[in-house]
Motif scaffolding. Sequence first.
Motif, PDB file in Angstrom:
ATOM      1  N   ILE A 137     -12.222  84.837 -23.686  1.00  0.00           N
ATOM      2  CA  ILE A 137     -12.412  84.715 -22.300  1.00  0.00           C
ATOM      3  C   ILE A 137     -12.014  86.046 -21.500  1.00  0.00           C
ATOM      4  N   PHE A 138     -13.188  86.359 -20.751  1.00  0.00           N
ATOM      5  CA  PHE A 138     -13.300  87.683 -20.172  1.00  0.00           C
ATOM      6  C   PHE A 138     -13.286  87.450 -18.580  1.00  0.00           C
ATOM      7  N   PHE A 139     -12.489  88.302 -17.747  1.00  0.00           N
ATOM      8  CA  PHE A 139     -12.416  88.355 -16.472  1.00  0.00           C
ATOM      9  C   PHE A 139     -12.884  89.685 -15.985  1.00  0.00           C
ATOM     10  N   ARG A 140     -13.635  89.609 -14.856  1.00  0.00           N
ATOM     11  CA  ARG A 140     -13.965  90.870 -14.216  1.00  0.00           C
ATOM     12  C   ARG A 140     -13.102  91.141 -12.852  1.00  0.00           C
ATOM     13  N   VAL A 141     -12.406  92.257 -13.151  1.00  0.00           N
ATOM     14  CA  VAL A 141     -11.458  92.646 -12.132  1.00  0.00           C
ATOM     15  C   VAL A 141     -12.026  93.938 -11.135  1.00  0.00           C
ATOM     16  N   GLU A 142     -11.965  93.699 -10.177  1.00  0.00           N
ATOM     17  CA  GLU A 142     -12.548  94.784  -9.211  1.00  0.00           C
ATOM     18  C   GLU A 142     -11.762  95.040  -7.915  1.00  0.00           C
TER      19      GLU A 142
END
Length: 219
Positions: A137-142
């Motif tokens: 599971i991958f999240f994109r955090v900005e």
Amino acid sequence: MAPNCCACCTSFITSTGLTILFFWLTLRTQHPKCFIQSLYIPSLNKTITSTSNHSHNHSNNNTIVFDLKLVNQNKDKGLQYEAINLTFNLFLDVNTMRPLTNVTLDGFYQGHGKTTEKWSSGEIHGGGVNRTVQGSIFFRVEFATRVKYKILFFYTRRHRFSGGANVEVNVSSGEKVDPKGVRLGNVPARLGSDAAPVRQYWVSYSTFFVSLMFLAAFT
């Protein structure tokens, strides 16, 4: 007379150079660094096997809990942060993402060379997060904010400060896989693309050096 003149010129040049160096060191600034130290999604935690009400509530806890670390690299300058806006997205495949939540942290002042950690959480919207890509599971955090540097008693103009990274989360525990902090920098918003720029630069430099060797051999 000539030796005195040369000595005066040398002294003037040295003093001017040292003054310029002093002002350059005083006014030179470095962007702070931003890291996701911890990221936890309680609804993904499968280690709790109890059927108690506590376990049921835990598995339905639709939040993201995180620890944001900010490092001021300037040893002689303070930093004034405006509100820090963070966005969290879930990767559906290597290119496609779905927005989950936005979190805003209050602005604050950070002293010379200091490190600050901010714990916070956000409520997930739009469904579950148990979507795997390539088995994980991958999240994109900005994040995005503006900072002002405090030099002596004065503040500079505002500078934009932003970045992002792809964060892998364990499918069973709901915790960030990498035990170290993940720096929110210039990582592309695409899975598997981290190494692409490196390969591209390597090919470019290799071509450049081969061309130089070819020219040197035939000239």
